[in-house]
Design an enzyme around this catalytic site. Structure first.
Site, PDB file in Angstrom:
ATOM      1  N   LYS A   1       0.861  -1.189   0.000  1.00 24.45           N
ATOM      2  CA  LYS A   1       0.000   0.000   0.000  1.00 24.45           C
ATOM      3  C   LYS A   1       0.887   1.224   0.000  1.00 24.45           C
ATOM      4  O   LYS A   1       2.032   1.168   0.479  1.00 24.45           O
ATOM      5  CB  LYS A   1      -0.878   0.007   1.259  1.00 24.45           C
ATOM      6  CG  LYS A   1      -2.156   0.799   1.087  1.00 24.45           C
ATOM      7  CD  LYS A   1      -3.218  -0.019   0.383  1.00 24.45           C
ATOM      8  CE  LYS A   1      -4.481   0.761   0.141  1.00 24.45           C
ATOM      9  NZ  LYS A   1      -5.531  -0.097  -0.393  1.00 24.45           N
TER      10      LYS A   1
ATOM     11  N   GLY B   1     -22.206   5.220   2.774  1.00 21.42           N
ATOM     12  CA  GLY B   1     -21.257   5.628   1.725  1.00 21.42           C
ATOM     13  C   GLY B   1     -21.905   5.486   0.367  1.00 21.42           C
ATOM     14  O   GLY B   1     -22.595   4.491   0.094  1.00 21.42           O
TER      15      GLY B   1
ATOM     16  N   GLY C   1     -19.962   2.024  -2.286  1.00 23.60           N
ATOM     17  CA  GLY C   1     -21.337   2.056  -1.789  1.00 23.60           C
ATOM     18  C   GLY C   1     -22.353   2.347  -2.885  1.00 23.60           C
ATOM     19  O   GLY C   1     -23.413   1.713  -2.942  1.00 23.60           O
TER      20      GLY C   1
HETATM   21  P1  NAD Z   1     -15.070   7.023  -2.475  1.00 20.46           P
HETATM   22  O1  NAD Z   1     -14.209   8.182  -2.132  1.00 20.46           O
HETATM   23  O2  NAD Z   1     -15.481   6.796  -3.894  1.00 20.46           O
HETATM   24  O3  NAD Z   1     -16.446   7.078  -1.624  1.00 20.46           O
HETATM   25  C1  NAD Z   1     -16.494   7.224  -0.248  1.00 20.46           C
HETATM   26  C2  NAD Z   1     -17.934   7.575   0.139  1.00 20.46           C
HETATM   27  O4  NAD Z   1     -18.022   7.655   1.551  1.00 20.46           O
HETATM   28  C3  NAD Z   1     -18.425   8.928  -0.386  1.00 20.46           C
HETATM   29  O5  NAD Z   1     -19.771   8.810  -0.794  1.00 20.46           O
HETATM   30  C4  NAD Z   1     -18.340   9.842   0.838  1.00 20.46           C
HETATM   31  O6  NAD Z   1     -19.302  10.890   0.811  1.00 20.46           O
HETATM   32  C5  NAD Z   1     -18.711   8.830   1.918  1.00 20.46           C
HETATM   33  N1  NAD Z   1     -18.297   9.239   3.237  1.00 20.46           N
HETATM   34  C6  NAD Z   1     -17.173   9.906   3.611  1.00 20.46           C
HETATM   35  N2  NAD Z   1     -17.202  10.116   4.945  1.00 20.46           N
HETATM   36  C7  NAD Z   1     -18.351   9.547   5.398  1.00 20.46           C
HETATM   37  C8  NAD Z   1     -18.972   9.425   6.675  1.00 20.46           C
HETATM   38  N3  NAD Z   1     -18.406   9.948   7.762  1.00 20.46           N
HETATM   39  N4  NAD Z   1     -20.131   8.758   6.757  1.00 20.46           N
HETATM   40  C9  NAD Z   1     -20.720   8.247   5.664  1.00 20.46           C
HETATM   41  N5  NAD Z   1     -20.210   8.350   4.441  1.00 20.46           N
HETATM   42  C10 NAD Z   1     -19.038   8.984   4.310  1.00 20.46           C
HETATM   43  O7  NAD Z   1     -14.296   5.761  -1.884  1.00 20.46           O
HETATM   44  P2  NAD Z   1     -14.505   4.238  -2.300  1.00 20.46           P
HETATM   45  O8  NAD Z   1     -13.559   3.897  -3.403  1.00 20.46           O
HETATM   46  O9  NAD Z   1     -15.965   3.969  -2.472  1.00 20.46           O
HETATM   47  O10 NAD Z   1     -13.941   3.506  -0.999  1.00 20.46           O
HETATM   48  C11 NAD Z   1     -14.738   3.322   0.155  1.00 20.46           C
HETATM   49  C12 NAD Z   1     -14.065   2.303   1.063  1.00 20.46           C
HETATM   50  O11 NAD Z   1     -13.899   1.081   0.368  1.00 20.46           O
HETATM   51  C13 NAD Z   1     -12.665   2.683   1.575  1.00 20.46           C
HETATM   52  O12 NAD Z   1     -12.513   2.118   2.862  1.00 20.46           O
HETATM   53  C14 NAD Z   1     -11.737   1.976   0.599  1.00 20.46           C
HETATM   54  O13 NAD Z   1     -10.454   1.736   1.155  1.00 20.46           O
HETATM   55  C15 NAD Z   1     -12.529   0.695   0.390  1.00 20.46           C
HETATM   56  N6  NAD Z   1     -12.189  -0.035  -0.833  1.00 20.46           N
HETATM   57  C16 NAD Z   1     -12.353   0.522  -2.051  1.00 20.46           C
HETATM   58  C17 NAD Z   1     -12.049  -0.216  -3.191  1.00 20.46           C
HETATM   59  C18 NAD Z   1     -12.264   0.338  -4.561  1.00 20.46           C
HETATM   60  O14 NAD Z   1     -12.064  -0.422  -5.533  1.00 20.46           O
HETATM   61  N7  NAD Z   1     -12.705   1.563  -4.725  1.00 20.46           N
HETATM   62  C19 NAD Z   1     -11.549  -1.530  -3.065  1.00 20.46           C
HETATM   63  C20 NAD Z   1     -11.410  -2.076  -1.794  1.00 20.46           C
HETATM   64  C21 NAD Z   1     -11.736  -1.320  -0.689  1.00 20.46           C
END
Ligand code: NAD
Length: 408
Positions: A101, A213, A218
């Site tokens: 990472k 999210g 989400g």
């Molecule tokens: P993103 O930035 O696209 O979306 C994050 C979402 O969370 C946004 O809608 C934001 O408004 C919301 N958010 C932020 N703070 C918040 C809070 N306090 N309460 C509720 N919602 C809140 O990020 P993502 O890519 O969707 O990643 C989300 C999670 O999934 C992270 O933990 C990331 O490490 C994990 N993840 C992502 C991927 C990927 O392929 N994108 C893969 C594995 C894990």
């Protein structure tokens, strides 16, 4: 509150106990931690220095694999916890990768696109010796996307004077990215949910879901579940959520988010209220440490689908287990992203281009096979899904280290 790294290491120790492994030195510390301080020119002409990290936690099963995060709270502990999670995830899904990472301490909202390009290129110049298709393969993470991956690829290829698309995944299609990568994490989690409800004899149309999210993970998860007839009753973003006990029209809610920046289309609720809803499935899909020792007694969902990384602390997981609430762990639920990253790496190395159907089918098989493997260990050992998944992942890393002569 325990840190994300402490929580992850506690789970690894639990897994070791379950496997009867007394010495797990090879997994208690990262193999390589690199800290860099690199310059980037700002739009006002001045040079500013940024701190960046790359952690290659474990590469016994293959090159380190994992994203690069741009966030003001990036720390060596957080990057290490995420890198350990990647090592376990790639092992659980039987991918020929280890775990890595990276991150840069920066708030992207304070910078123009041109500054972010110089920061991305500066980060890679400082770490060009580490990134290689056979050593360490980065990808997007929080606040980085295919745009940053394009700059990183270009900078690396310029430094190394050759094409090397397999050095990074999550690229745009125009630069040898893979079809299906943008929704792969959510789709992978959805396949896990499908297997779980099939085992429990539940029906999609009778299953209520709340999603915390509305981003890449989400938003796509809610949309895919909605399209398959599930009742998505709540969804939120950082400014709060919306709720409708009869089920939200997720397409409308997400369109509103695109046009206004917020989810709209139901009764307004806070993120705390969303976590406490009486639903079949709660899918925390935003941030780490959302369900902790402090709020776990308020959880009323029957299943937690951990789509974010580390949304439930180890302490809270044990309490959920005692209360009979299943928690499907992040290393299983959100592994779809790294599975399709692996497909991208394979396509780049072979020169093949796979169709979206081919990718979907292969992803479904990887995810359902992993779910079945975890279910089997859960039954055999009489433990939680989380402990079973960590045990299986640790076992494969242990076997690789043992064969290399690096473990007792
Ligand atoms: P993103 O930035 O696209 O979306 C994050 C979402 O969370 C946004 O809608 C934001 O408004 C919301 N958010 C932020 N703070 C918040 C809070 N306090 N309460 C509720 N919602 C809140 O990020 P993502 O890519 O969707 O990643 C989300 C999670 O999934 C992270 O933990 C990331 O490490 C994990 N993840 C992502 C991927 C990927 O392929 N994108 C893969 C594995 C894990």
């Amino acid at each position: 509150m325990e840190t994300f790294l402490e929580s992850n290491l506690k789970l690894v120790n639990e897994a070791a106990k379950l496997l009867g492994l007394s010495d797990i030195s090879y997994i208690l510390k990262p193999k390589r931690i690199i800290e860099v301080n690199f310059p980037a020119r700002m739009d006002d002409g001045k040079i500013k220095y940024f701190k960046g990290y790359r952690v290659n936690y474990n590469d016994s099963r293959g090159p380190a694999k994992g994203g690069v995060r741009f966030h003001p709270n990036v720390s060596v502990d957080e990057v290490s916890a995420l890198a350990l999670g990647m090592a376990l995830k790639t092992s659980l899904l039987k991918l020929p990768f280890g775990g890595g990472k990276g991150g840069v301490v920066v708030n992207p909202k304070d910078h123009s696109a041109l500054e972010l390009e110089r920061i991305s290129r500066g980060y890679v110049r400082a770490l060009a010796f580490e990134f290689d298709p056979d050593i360490d393969v980065p990808a997007p993470d929080v606040y980085t996307s295919s745009r940053e991956m394009s700059w990183i690829l270009d900078e690396l290829e310029t430094i190394k004077s050759r094409h090397m698309p397999a050095v990074i995944t999550g690229k745009p299609l125009e630069l040898s990215g893979s079809l299906g990568r943008n929704y792969s994490t959510a789709m992978g989690g959805f396949y896990i949910l499908q297997e779980y409800i099939k085992n429990k004899g539940m029906k999609p149309e009778e299953t209520t879901i709340a999603v915390q999210g509305a981003g890449n993970v989400g938003g796509f998860l809610a949309k895919i579940a909605y399209d398959h007839g599930y009742k998505v009753v709540a969804i939120s973003d950082s400014s709060g959520g919306v709720y409708d006990s009869k089920g939200l029209n997720i397409e409308d809610v997400l369109n509103k988010k695109l046009s206004t920046g917020h989810v709209e289309g139901g009764k307004k609720i806070t993120n705390e209220e969303l976590l406490q809803l009486d639903v079949d499935v709660l899918a925390p899909s935003a941030l780490e440490n959302q369900i902790t020792k402090e709020n776990v007694s308020d959880i009323r969902a029957r299943l937690i689908l951990e789509m974010a990384n580390g949304p439930v602390t180890e302490e809270a997981s044990s309490i959920l287990y005692e209360r009979g609430i299943d928690s499907l762990p992040d290393i299983l639920c959100n592994a779809g992203g790294v599975v399709v990253s692996y497909f991208e790496w394979v396509q780049n190395r072979t020169g093949e281009i796979w169709s979206e159907e081919e990718i979907s089918e292969k992803l479904k098989k990887s995810m359902t096979d992993a779910f079945k493997d975890v279910e089997q260990i859960k039954q055999d050992k009489g433990t939680s899904y989380k402990n079973a998944a960590y045990a299986l992942a640790l076992k494969r890393i242990y076997e690789a280290e043992k064969m290399r002569g690096n473990a007792n």
